[in-house]
Structure formats: C-alpha cells, structure tokens
Motif scaffolding. Sequence first.
Motif, PDB file in Angstrom:
ATOM      1  N   VAL A  35       0.753  -1.159   0.074  1.00  0.00           N
ATOM      2  CA  VAL A  35       0.085  -0.079  -0.078  1.00  0.00           C
ATOM      3  C   VAL A  35       0.812   1.236   0.088  1.00  0.00           C
ATOM      4  O   VAL A  35       0.533   2.188  -0.798  1.00  0.00           O
ATOM      5  CB  VAL A  35      -0.939  -0.103   1.235  1.00  0.00           C
ATOM      6  N   GLU A  36       1.843   1.366   0.845  1.00  0.00           N
ATOM      7  CA  GLU A  36       2.652   2.257   0.915  1.00  0.00           C
ATOM      8  C   GLU A  36       3.437   2.722  -0.544  1.00  0.00           C
ATOM      9  O   GLU A  36       3.595   3.795  -1.073  1.00  0.00           O
ATOM     10  CB  GLU A  36       3.737   2.323   1.795  1.00  0.00           C
ATOM     11  N   LEU A  37       3.859   1.650  -1.115  1.00  0.00           N
ATOM     12  CA  LEU A  37       4.463   1.688  -2.546  1.00  0.00           C
ATOM     13  C   LEU A  37       3.507   2.115  -3.577  1.00  0.00           C
ATOM     14  O   LEU A  37       3.956   2.931  -4.556  1.00  0.00           O
ATOM     15  CB  LEU A  37       5.184   0.370  -2.883  1.00  0.00           C
ATOM     16  N   VAL A  38       2.270   1.857  -3.372  1.00  0.00           N
ATOM     17  CA  VAL A  38       1.228   2.248  -4.362  1.00  0.00           C
ATOM     18  C   VAL A  38       1.009   3.613  -4.177  1.00  0.00           C
ATOM     19  O   VAL A  38       0.923   4.301  -5.098  1.00  0.00           O
ATOM     20  CB  VAL A  38      -0.112   1.392  -4.228  1.00  0.00           C
ATOM     21  N   LYS A  39       1.088   4.014  -3.164  1.00  0.00           N
ATOM     22  CA  LYS A  39       0.752   5.501  -2.675  1.00  0.00           C
ATOM     23  C   LYS A  39       2.041   6.269  -3.204  1.00  0.00           C
ATOM     24  O   LYS A  39       1.735   7.437  -3.742  1.00  0.00           O
ATOM     25  CB  LYS A  39       0.536   5.879  -1.163  1.00  0.00           C
ATOM     26  N   LEU A  40       3.200   5.828  -2.873  1.00  0.00           N
ATOM     27  CA  LEU A  40       4.495   6.588  -3.354  1.00  0.00           C
ATOM     28  C   LEU A  40       4.419   6.707  -4.995  1.00  0.00           C
ATOM     29  O   LEU A  40       4.706   7.625  -5.418  1.00  0.00           O
ATOM     30  CB  LEU A  40       5.649   5.794  -3.305  1.00  0.00           C
TER      31      LEU A  40
ATOM     32  N   HIS B 132       1.743   6.487  -6.766  1.00  0.00           N
ATOM     33  CA  HIS B 132       0.551   7.405  -7.313  1.00  0.00           C
ATOM     34  C   HIS B 132       0.991   9.060  -7.008  1.00  0.00           C
ATOM     35  O   HIS B 132       0.341   9.728  -7.611  1.00  0.00           O
ATOM     36  CB  HIS B 132      -0.793   7.049  -6.361  1.00  0.00           C
ATOM     37  N   ALA B 133       1.817   9.195  -6.084  1.00  0.00           N
ATOM     38  CA  ALA B 133       1.977  10.597  -5.664  1.00  0.00           C
ATOM     39  C   ALA B 133       3.206  11.218  -6.469  1.00  0.00           C
ATOM     40  O   ALA B 133       3.106  12.410  -6.663  1.00  0.00           O
ATOM     41  CB  ALA B 133       2.548  10.663  -4.067  1.00  0.00           C
ATOM     42  N   SER B 134       3.572  10.367  -7.417  1.00  0.00           N
ATOM     43  CA  SER B 134       4.788  10.644  -8.264  1.00  0.00           C
ATOM     44  C   SER B 134       4.017  11.142  -9.749  1.00  0.00           C
ATOM     45  O   SER B 134       3.189  10.448  -9.992  1.00  0.00           O
ATOM     46  CB  SER B 134       5.804   9.650  -8.640  1.00  0.00           C
TER      47      SER B 134
ATOM     48  N   ALA C   7      20.762   7.465   2.392  1.00  0.00           N
ATOM     49  CA  ALA C   7      20.182   8.375   3.761  1.00  0.00           C
ATOM     50  C   ALA C   7      19.433   9.669   3.036  1.00  0.00           C
ATOM     51  O   ALA C   7      18.347   9.983   3.774  1.00  0.00           O
ATOM     52  CB  ALA C   7      21.352   8.737   4.581  1.00  0.00           C
ATOM     53  N   VAL C   8      19.901  10.447   2.250  1.00  0.00           N
ATOM     54  CA  VAL C   8      19.212  11.529   1.585  1.00  0.00           C
ATOM     55  C   VAL C   8      17.833  11.035   1.131  1.00  0.00           C
ATOM     56  O   VAL C   8      16.842  11.578   1.409  1.00  0.00           O
ATOM     57  CB  VAL C   8      20.062  12.208   0.604  1.00  0.00           C
ATOM     58  N   ALA C   9      18.080   9.941   0.314  1.00  0.00           N
ATOM     59  CA  ALA C   9      16.683   9.636  -0.476  1.00  0.00           C
ATOM     60  C   ALA C   9      15.741   8.966   0.579  1.00  0.00           C
ATOM     61  O   ALA C   9      14.501   9.258   0.396  1.00  0.00           O
ATOM     62  CB  ALA C   9      17.015   8.244  -1.324  1.00  0.00           C
ATOM     63  N   ALA C  10      16.462   8.605   1.898  1.00  0.00           N
ATOM     64  CA  ALA C  10      15.152   8.079   2.745  1.00  0.00           C
ATOM     65  C   ALA C  10      14.331   9.185   3.497  1.00  0.00           C
ATOM     66  O   ALA C  10      13.094   8.829   3.390  1.00  0.00           O
ATOM     67  CB  ALA C  10      15.866   7.358   3.931  1.00  0.00           C
ATOM     68  N   GLY C  11      14.806  10.330   3.395  1.00  0.00           N
ATOM     69  CA  GLY C  11      13.951  11.466   3.787  1.00  0.00           C
ATOM     70  C   GLY C  11      13.138  11.961   2.663  1.00  0.00           C
ATOM     71  O   GLY C  11      11.957  12.430   2.818  1.00  0.00           O
ATOM     72  N   GLU C  12      13.565  11.717   1.413  1.00  0.00           N
ATOM     73  CA  GLU C  12      12.715  12.003   0.289  1.00  0.00           C
ATOM     74  C   GLU C  12      11.471  11.142  -0.048  1.00  0.00           C
ATOM     75  O   GLU C  12      10.332  11.603  -0.593  1.00  0.00           O
ATOM     76  CB  GLU C  12      13.530  12.072  -0.908  1.00  0.00           C
TER      77      GLU C  12
ATOM     78  N   LEU D 113       5.629  10.694   0.283  1.00  0.00           N
ATOM     79  CA  LEU D 113       4.512   9.831   0.788  1.00  0.00           C
ATOM     80  C   LEU D 113       3.599  10.848   1.474  1.00  0.00           C
ATOM     81  O   LEU D 113       2.372  10.803   1.399  1.00  0.00           O
ATOM     82  CB  LEU D 113       4.879   8.721   1.834  1.00  0.00           C
ATOM     83  N   ASP D 114       4.143  11.789   2.183  1.00  0.00           N
ATOM     84  CA  ASP D 114       3.250  12.694   2.881  1.00  0.00           C
ATOM     85  C   ASP D 114       2.424  13.682   1.797  1.00  0.00           C
ATOM     86  O   ASP D 114       1.374  14.253   2.201  1.00  0.00           O
ATOM     87  CB  ASP D 114       4.315  13.741   3.624  1.00  0.00           C
ATOM     88  N   SER D 115       2.969  13.708   0.321  1.00  0.00           N
ATOM     89  CA  SER D 115       2.448  14.627  -0.439  1.00  0.00           C
ATOM     90  C   SER D 115       1.235  13.678  -1.126  1.00  0.00           C
ATOM     91  O   SER D 115       0.403  14.072  -1.818  1.00  0.00           O
ATOM     92  CB  SER D 115       3.279  14.983  -1.447  1.00  0.00           C
ATOM     93  N   TYR D 116       1.112  12.454  -0.839  1.00  0.00           N
ATOM     94  CA  TYR D 116      -0.115  11.614  -1.377  1.00  0.00           C
ATOM     95  C   TYR D 116      -1.286  12.293  -1.121  1.00  0.00           C
ATOM     96  O   TYR D 116      -1.606  12.651   0.153  1.00  0.00           O
ATOM     97  CB  TYR D 116       0.243  10.223  -0.895  1.00  0.00           C
ATOM     98  N   GLU D 117      -2.164  12.089  -2.151  1.00  0.00           N
ATOM     99  CA  GLU D 117      -3.383  12.792  -2.029  1.00  0.00           C
ATOM    100  C   GLU D 117      -4.534  11.668  -2.513  1.00  0.00           C
ATOM    101  O   GLU D 117      -4.464  11.058  -3.532  1.00  0.00           O
ATOM    102  CB  GLU D 117      -4.004  13.873  -2.683  1.00  0.00           C
ATOM    103  N   ASP D 118      -5.213  11.031  -1.438  1.00  0.00           N
ATOM    104  CA  ASP D 118      -6.326   9.879  -1.719  1.00  0.00           C
ATOM    105  C   ASP D 118      -7.156  10.390  -2.719  1.00  0.00           C
ATOM    106  O   ASP D 118      -8.086  11.521  -2.750  1.00  0.00           O
ATOM    107  CB  ASP D 118      -7.014   9.514  -0.518  1.00  0.00           C
ATOM    108  N   PRO D 119      -6.981   9.615  -4.076  1.00  0.00           N
ATOM    109  CA  PRO D 119      -8.133  10.013  -5.188  1.00  0.00           C
ATOM    110  C   PRO D 119      -9.446   9.915  -4.796  1.00  0.00           C
ATOM    111  O   PRO D 119     -10.585  10.335  -5.613  1.00  0.00           O
ATOM    112  CB  PRO D 119      -7.963   9.242  -6.294  1.00  0.00           C
TER     113      PRO D 119
END
Lengths: 479, 479
Positions: free
Chosen positions: B119-124, B126-128, B440-445, B450-456
């Motif tokens: 689910v997290e990867l789907v949201k990631l 979708h957020a891209s 480590a940088v990518a981890a923050g990204e 994910l925070d920018s994900y908007e439920d359609p």
Amino acid sequence: MRPGGALPLEPLGPDDLDRIHAQALRLLAEVGTEVHDDEMLERLAGAGQRVDGTRVRWDADWVLAQLALAPASFTLTGRNPERRVTIGDGSLVMMPVGGPPFAHDEERGRRDGSLADHVELVKLAHASDLLPVLQSGTVEAQDREASSRHLAMDHSILRWSDRPFMVYGTSGEKARDGFELAALAAGGRDALLERPMTLAVVNPNSPLVWDGLMVTQLAACAEYGQPVAVTPFLLAGASAPVTLAAGLSVLAAEVLSGVAMAQLVRPGTPCLMGTFFTGVDMRSGGPSLGLPESVLATLAGAQLARRYGLPLRGGGGLCSGIPLDAQAAAETTMSLWATHLAGVDLAVHAAGWLEGGLVASYELMLDLELIRMFGWLARGLDVDEESLAFDALAELGPGGLFLAHEHTLERFRTDVFMSPLFRSQAHPTWEKQGARHLPAVAAGEWRRLLDSYEDPGIDAGLDEALREYVDRRTRECEA
Amino acid sequence: MRPGGALPLEPLGPDDLDRIHAQALRLLAEVGTEVHDDEMLERLAGAGQRVDGTRVRWDADWVLAQLALAPASFTLTGRNPERRVTIGDGSLVMMPVGGPPFAHDEERGRRDGSLADHVELVKLAHASDLLPVLQSGTVEAQDREASSRHLAMDHSILRWSDRPFMVYGTSGEKARDGFELAALAAGGRDALLERPMTLAVVNPNSPLVWDGLMVTQLAACAEYGQPVAVTPFLLAGASAPVTLAAGLSVLAAEVLSGVAMAQLVRPGTPCLMGTFFTGVDMRSGGPSLGLPESVLATLAGAQLARRYGLPLRGGGGLCSGIPLDAQAAAETTMSLWATHLAGVDLAVHAAGWLEGGLVASYELMLDLELIRMFGWLARGLDVDEESLAFDALAELGPGGLFLAHEHTLERFRTDVFMSPLFRSQAHPTWEKQGARHLPAVAAGEWRRLLDSYEDPGIDAGLDEALREYVDRRTRECEA
C-alpha cells in the motif's frame, strides 16, 4: 512533464548553430575580449584587430581565416615512439583527472595531495590500458613548493610512464618547462615540434577575459608546436547567462579567439575546441555535473566543434558527489554517456574525478570499469552462423539449459563482460563476504592494478638529463 | 581495446535483422515450442499448426498473419477516465517495479514484503507524476496467503490510485480476478473490453516452452481485451546461448508464438513485444543487469519490435547491485540510457528495483530523479533571442558575473534542473550535515513524497463492490 523516448542527441538544429555562431562573432566584434598580455596585444594590433587598452575587438573574417589554419586532427607520440595516439580520427581518447588538490582512498582517507600520491596515480594510469594519454597534476603535489612542483609532476610522468601526456602548465613559464623536458625525451625541440609528445589546456577567465598566464601558455604551445585545448570553463548562471544558448555563444567566441591567437603565433598549431560547460547548483553556487545541463551542453558543444572542424576536448567521468556513492556514480555514468554520444575526441578527467574535481580518487576503478563497458558496447554484436547457434538451440530444444553447453563454455570467458566490481550475487553470499559497498571493493582493485604496474624503464642518459633539468629549474623557481 | 566514440544505437543492420527473423521462423517450424495447455493445443491444431503431443511446430505464414492482427498502439484508461495513457505513440511510459519478494528502506531494513508495504509503495507511485501506470505486486504481500494475495494487491491499487495498472496475474485464474475487479471499476466487462484499464505480462519458460499458467493468462488477456506484454526472460549463457544473436532469435520466436496465440483467442488483442534479455554473471549464475549485454540486447530487441510493428516493453531501472551504492546506481543509469535510446514504449521496473529485482526499494527516489533528468534532457534547449541573452552579455561584458543578474534570477527556479538528491556542495557543508551517502538522503525524500500523497477517493458503491468481490474470492481461493 512526460519522459520522452526521443533524446535530442544533436540538440541544435542548423538554424540554432547559425544563430549561436553569429552571436559569437558579434560578441567578438562589438563587446570584444580582454587580453592581458602586452606582447599578444601588439601581435593582434599588427594583425589588424581593434585594440583599445586591453580590450580587443575582433574582425570576424580574420578570426575565421585563422581558424582555417588549425588542423582537424593530430598525433601525439610518447617517449616510447610506439605510444602513438591520434586525436580527431573519430575515436575517443581518455585521460586521468587533472587538477585536484586532494587525494582520497578508502584506507588512507581524504588528504592533501603529495608527490607520492602523484607517482602512484601515474603508475595506476600507466598500468591501465584505457588511458593512452597521461596527466601531469593528476593530483596536486602539495608537499612541494608551489613555484616548482610542476617540474616534479611533469618529471614523474616522464620517468614512470612512456606515454604522451598533458603538461601541468598554468602559465607560459611552467608550460615551457614541460615542453623542455619533453624535448629532452623526444631528441630535441625540432623533433618535438615535428612529433608532439604533450599537450596543454588553457582556460580563459570566462566570460571573455584572456589573462596573461593563459595567453603566455597559449603562445608557448604554439612556439613548441604542442597541441592546445582552448577550454572555456562556463557555468550557466555564474560565468555565463543561465540559458545554455547564451553560454554556447560565449564558448564559441572564446574558442575562436583562443585559436586565432595560437595560429597568430604559429600557423598550423594543433588546437582542440575544449568545453567544460555546465549548470550551477543555485543552493551553493557549485557546478552541477552529470545533470541535464551538462549533458546538453556537452552534446551541443560537440556540434559547434564539428562546425568549426576542430577536434573536441570535453566530457569525462564528471560528478559533483562527494563520497563515491550512488549520487557520484549516477552523475559519472551520465557524464560518460554524454561523452560517448557527443563524439568527443579527447576526454580529460575520464577516471579518478570525485567531489566536483577537488579530489583525485583512487577508487578510479569504477570509472575504468565504466569506460571498459563503453568499449564493449562499441563493439556491437555479431550476427553470423556461429553466433546464431541454430545447432545448439536445436540440440537442446525447448527447456534446454545452456550453462554447461560447449557453445557457452567455449565463449563465456572471452565474449561476456565480466567485472570485479559489477557482480550479480545472492544476498547471503554478499553478506558472508562482509556486505561491502562498491568503494570497498574498488579499494582492493586499485591495489591489484598498482601491483600489475610494470616500469617501462628509462635510458640512463635521458634519466640524468631530466633530473639535471628538474634540479636546476627547481632551484631557479624557488629562488 | 580502444574505447569507441561511436556507439551502435541500432546494433543490428538490415541483414542482421533478416537473419534473426529467419532463424526465429525456422526455430518455430523445425524445433517448435512446447505448449502445456490442452485447450490451446486444440485451438492451434484447429488453426492448422502441427501438434505432436505437447510440441507445436508453427507455420511461418500463419504466424505472420496472426502478428498482423495486433495493433501498433493502444490506450489504457484508469478508473478515473482522465488517466489515459497511450502505449506505442512514441513516448516512453514508466511503471514501478513488480515482483520483488522483499522490501527495503534505510530505517526499517530488508524484510519480507507485506500488504502494508504494498500500500505504501502504491501511494508513493501514485504521488509521483512520473509513473502513469501502476503495478500490482510492486512488492509481494507475503503476510497474505499465496493463493489469495493477488486479490489484496490488485484491490490496493484500485482503492489507493485511480490510474491504469498491471494486474498481478501469474495464471489465468489470478489474471481474471484482476480483470473482474477492473470491470467493476470500468462499468462492466464490455466497457473494460472497449477501454482497457489493465495489462499483464506473460513470460514463456525460455527457451521455447509455454507452460499452462502462462497460456491460460494469455488467453484471459485476450478474452477480456486487456493488453499483454509477451516477455521472454532470456539469460545469455543460461536460458539462451551465450551469443546475443541466438537469444534474439529465441526472443523473436517466443514473442511471435505468444502473439499468435493471443490473436487466435481474440483477433486484435493488443500485444507488446516484451524483452527482458541480459547476460549471466558466470561466477554466480545470476543475471547481470545494466552491463553491456543488457544494453545491447535492449537496443537490438527494440529493432525487432519495430520490425514487427509491436509496441515494446523493455528496459527499466535495472541493476544487480545489492545495496543502493555506486554499483547499483551506475547499473541503473546504464539501464535507463538503454531504455531511452532504444525507444522503449513501456518500461516496467523503472523505479524501485534493487538487488536484481529481489528487493523493492523505498529509496526509489534515485530512480525517479534519474527519470526526471531524462525528461529534462528530452526537452532539448531553446535558441532564441531571449535565451541568447546578447543584451545581458553586452551589459556585463568581459569578466561579468551572472549570478545576481536579472536574466538569471528570473529563470533559475524554473529553467534549471534542481534536485534534492543531486547536490553540489562544499565538503565542510557536507560534513556538517552528517556526511550522508545518497541512500540516507533518499530516505528523507520518500517520506516527503508519501506525505504529499492525496487519496483520489472512491465511489462508495464501487468501494463496496470491490470489497465484496475480494472477500468472496479470497474465501474461495483459500478454501
């Protein structure tokens, strides 16, 4: 934004090239360049250019006539005459990094460069079969006095390698020392003039300033007949406008004026169009390497070089990344693709570049493996009866496994790219072997490469003559 | 070996293509393929193919006539009808990784994939804005029973995204579940047939074996009118001869026979030529990705797809590297260059692939940044009055600095590639910020993405219908 399938490998159309070229000539004629060298200003005035103090406004027709005097290709010959390399014949010649003040390897860490580092890096480059031209100053020998260290570095190449090389340079006086050493190895100045052994880079102070050190170096190259890579160092948004088109016009203007000056000193001097042109990371002001601006600038710069009929010095294994991590590797790989796709003739900084060029990395094995990969790609693939292997396919039939088939065993050692760095292995195996990241693996590999170094040897008379010159000039420089 | 400037972007000449094509037809006719599905064997016999037990020998003219029935392009429509994506129109469509049993991120480490990871990867994804088609099974939900987990994964895409997607599949029965769920979202089977929302991959057991699970999935795609990527998974030296030419003939034979079967079930079924073809690391038997064999195979496979008039599924952000280190990044970048240069239409596994496909990496931000970079490259560069900036150059003149000039300030935020991952910074700044490597940088990204994900959002009736179907079929599958 939609990622596009079609990448513009030649981003400039014919009209674009015309406009950039026209603006370059207009810049030269209307804005002009600074030239901070009295002797050159006199020569230029004598050749009919408008000289006003240190400002030179250039006549377009004269500049293009000078350009036409530069050859389309040239050959470098090492102190071993079998080490011959032609630049401009359609193949890509790679060199080690030049200029970093620091050295880095996994074991010893990041440190000021020393002459011992320089010698090791020279030996590594010589031990590789992928770097036919060496680089003096591949790391800065900071343990030597700044006034004389160029001698020690140039000398270390002539002693430990027999290949052609780029002199340390940075001024006419220092470049002359490199050429004099090369002349000793070549059998005199006339022999050197006839068969260049070295080359040099000159960088204008972009935009549009030719400082005295660089002009005297340019003149020295011409006098000794050693090729010169006229290489503006342009940063879109800093030393050039933020739009690439504008920077390309500055690139052309600076290269044309540099080539014109070299031809003025000695017509026929081999010149490369050099380009080191990329964008700026606006958060830090640092050059961003391996990113889209640098790829596009490399591809477009190559089109200008072709228009001007000059061999191209550009590209390399450039990156901004500080440690040898995924950022540095991705940037380096992007840069090397740009280098190959642009049709670059000579790539300085192809191996060992790290941290935006501040560090000479002993983990240059990654760069060498990538370069080897491109060489492998350039071979293409064979389609003939043997490679089509119909009999093997028919023999094994549906579901067959070719791992142990004779057709595989006969070829896999020679026909398949196999690399000490790029491995496909199972996670448990990787963990058992220490879960090492690539820099750690590469660390072992440069030791292995250094162990394989074979001293080419040096004639005792030449050895003594080189030492005598270096000792004498070192005393003079340090006085 | 001499690195070559000229890379063969189309490594096959016209004669090479002819020979490979001729051998593909000869393999089909003389060696034949296994087909392990009684219903398909009956259909093939009915269509005049020579069937001998499970061995089918194919008539070349018939196969080519079947191929001609497949369209050159097709459109996928998400459950949100505005999410339309055409495959085969010359643009490159990217998808997230599919199939890894393990998930990995810096914080939580390497672990068995779970539905929560999925689910997290789907949201990631979708957020891209770079992944217009999603992937069911982007990580394996190992916390669900193997017999029914496909339902939970397909469902998680329909719930958390509104884009078209690739069904989990792996058999006719499982693929049908994905198509039935999509039919609920599309407004029935007829609507789905008319406007495909999903697609599927079938992999023959190379060389030349069509197993029952894949044949039933192929037939299900045809029945539901959902596009199918016929994708041989070929390893030169293992499932194919070590020479690439031979593998290309197997690739062609398998794709042609797969497409022929799909057209036999329903003429006009959209088919992609798929290729996942690379070499083997002979030290471990594992696939070597991002190395010369895989680049050449991608480029050559694309030429075959163009010859057959089929859209191409191939390439991606593939690597063998285990950690996200310099090896993985260099391999991924090589793979993405091959993908773009080949003219691939659909790249599965474009983002999130690590460890030879065994791991879905949350540090997929590196892949996304590379994909964004290629999109930037594809824009090329403008040459016009504004970008040539003569006035700014004349105003600042020789030695001018453009950092603070209006021409720069107006453009640098929008016209320059700027990346959270690719930074050019000074060594002291980097050390002060923790001397972090890219993972480590990518981890923050990815957290930020994910925070920018908007439920359609989802229509309540559809939501209930999907749940009802998934619950019922889960009980049936687990019974």
